[in-house]
Structures are given as C-alpha cells and as structure tokens.
Design a protein around this motif. Structure first.
Motif, short mmCIF file in Angstrom:
data_model
loop_
_atom_site.label_atom_id
_atom_site.label_comp_id
_atom_site.label_asym_id
_atom_site.label_seq_id
_atom_site.Cartn_x
_atom_site.Cartn_y
_atom_site.Cartn_z
N UNK A 45 0.88 -1.16 0.00
CA UNK A 45 0.00 0.00 0.00
C UNK A 45 0.92 1.21 0.00
N UNK A 46 0.53 2.28 -0.61
CA UNK A 46 1.40 3.44 -0.68
C UNK A 46 1.62 3.99 0.72
N UNK A 47 2.85 3.91 1.27
CA UNK A 47 3.08 4.37 2.63
C UNK A 47 3.24 5.88 2.75
N UNK A 48 3.32 6.60 1.63
CA UNK A 48 3.61 8.03 1.68
C UNK A 48 2.45 8.89 2.20
N UNK A 49 1.20 8.69 1.76
CA UNK A 49 0.15 9.61 2.22
C UNK A 49 0.03 9.64 3.74
N UNK A 50 0.16 10.84 4.29
CA UNK A 50 0.06 11.03 5.73
C UNK A 50 1.30 10.67 6.52
N UNK A 51 2.36 10.21 5.86
CA UNK A 51 3.56 9.73 6.57
C UNK A 51 4.43 10.87 7.08
N UNK A 52 5.12 10.56 8.17
CA UNK A 52 6.23 11.38 8.65
C UNK A 52 7.49 10.65 8.20
N UNK A 53 8.28 11.32 7.37
CA UNK A 53 9.42 10.70 6.70
C UNK A 53 10.73 11.17 7.33
N UNK A 54 11.63 10.20 7.55
CA UNK A 54 12.98 10.48 8.00
C UNK A 54 13.92 10.00 6.91
#
Length: 186
Positions: A45-54
């Motif tokens: 599933x696309x993990x990017x929407x709503x993610x906090x990215x490091x």
C-alpha cells in the motif's frame, strides 16, 4: 534527476551530475526511485500519504521529496555534508516545502534523542560498505525516532541483514543497488 510522481511530478531537482565521490553523494537514480515507489504501492500500500518521513544520509533529498510529492505530511532530512545540505536546501526551495520539512546537520549514526513525533517511513542510504546503516538504525531506536511499525527502506551495495526488532518485508536488486525493506516490530 526529477520527481517521478505526485504533486511535484516532473520537477527537476538540483543535480550533482554523476555524483560527488568526495562528498559521498550518490543519488538514487530516477529509475530505481520509480521502481521502489511502484513496489511500495503494489505490495505495501502506498506508505507516503500522511507519513512522517525520516531521510538519513539524505544527499539531495530525492527519496524524501518523492514521498512528500506523494502525500507525506512531513520530512526530516539528515546529512553531515555541506554540499548535500546546500543541494537539499535548493530542492526544498524548488518544492516549496520549507514549512513541512526540517534539515539537520547531524551524524546519522549519532541521532541523539528525538524531541518530536516518531517517523513511520525511513529512507536509509549510507555510504556503501561501511557499516553505517546498522549504527544509524540502532541510534534511531535508542533515540525514539521510529514509530512502532516504521517501514525502513535501506539502500546498500549488498543485501543487508535485518537487525533484531525488525522483520524483513522484501529485498530487491536494481543493478548494483540492493534495497532491503523492513518493518519495526513494535
């Protein structure tokens, strides 16, 4: 180098040419980034929407900015190199994400304590073959940088062993680049 998909699709990023060996800049190619994000969307599933990215050893920030283009709500970029940070600042300006990004001059193997919310999507692209990935992960765990079920995408020149406290999600090889996808067990 350009953003592959999302709201910044087609936007050209600051270029380092074929890389900067002295600054340890080795940008993830457009093709590898596209394959990686297609894999993530199809199997996780696309993990990017709503993610906090490091984005550790962020270099130009292409991986983190690709996630921002696809709907991540925040990205923190970590790189010690002056040249990398200059390119990152330029790319953050190009994407107009100044208000939702942070840029730290820090050794990713010594993160220290996290004073904010943890991160659920982590890109780890250390200089190859130096054992820096393992040390970075341990530092992030110790400093509470990772959410309990954080997804880590680790780029190296060989397949990486998954540390204790993580499960292997997938491994892929793109040319001489190996991607190890793992999830923190929380």
């Amino acid at each position: 180098m350009r953003i592959i998909s999302g709201k910044f699709r087609g936007l050209g990023l600051a270029s380092v040419g074929k890389g900067d060996a002295a600054a340890h800049l080795r940008p993830t190619s457009d093709r590898v980034r596209e394959s990686l994000f297609n894999l993530l969307a199809a199997s996780h599933g696309d993990p990017a929407p709503g993610a906090r990215v490091l984005d550790l050893f962020a270099g130009t920030g292409a991986l983190g900015l690709e996630a921002m283009s696809r709907g991540a709500v925040h990205a923190t970029f970590v790189d010690e190199g002056a040249k990398a940070r200059a390119l990152l600042r330029e790319n953050i300006e190009k994407t107009r994400t100044q208000g939702i990004t942070k840029l730290y001059r820090r050794d990713a193997t010594r993160m220290g304590p996290n004073r904010g919310a943890p991160f659920d999507l982590v890109f780890l692209d250390p200089p190859y073959g130096k054992g820096l990935g393992e040390r970075s992960i341990a530092s992030c765990v110790e400093g509470d940088w990772l959410a309990p079920d954080a997804l880590i995408i680790w780029e190296e020149n060989t397949p990486q062993e998954v540390p204790t406290g993580f499960t292997l999600e997938d491994r892929r090889k793109y040319g001489d680049t190996h991607m190890t996808l793992m999830r923190r067990v929380g």
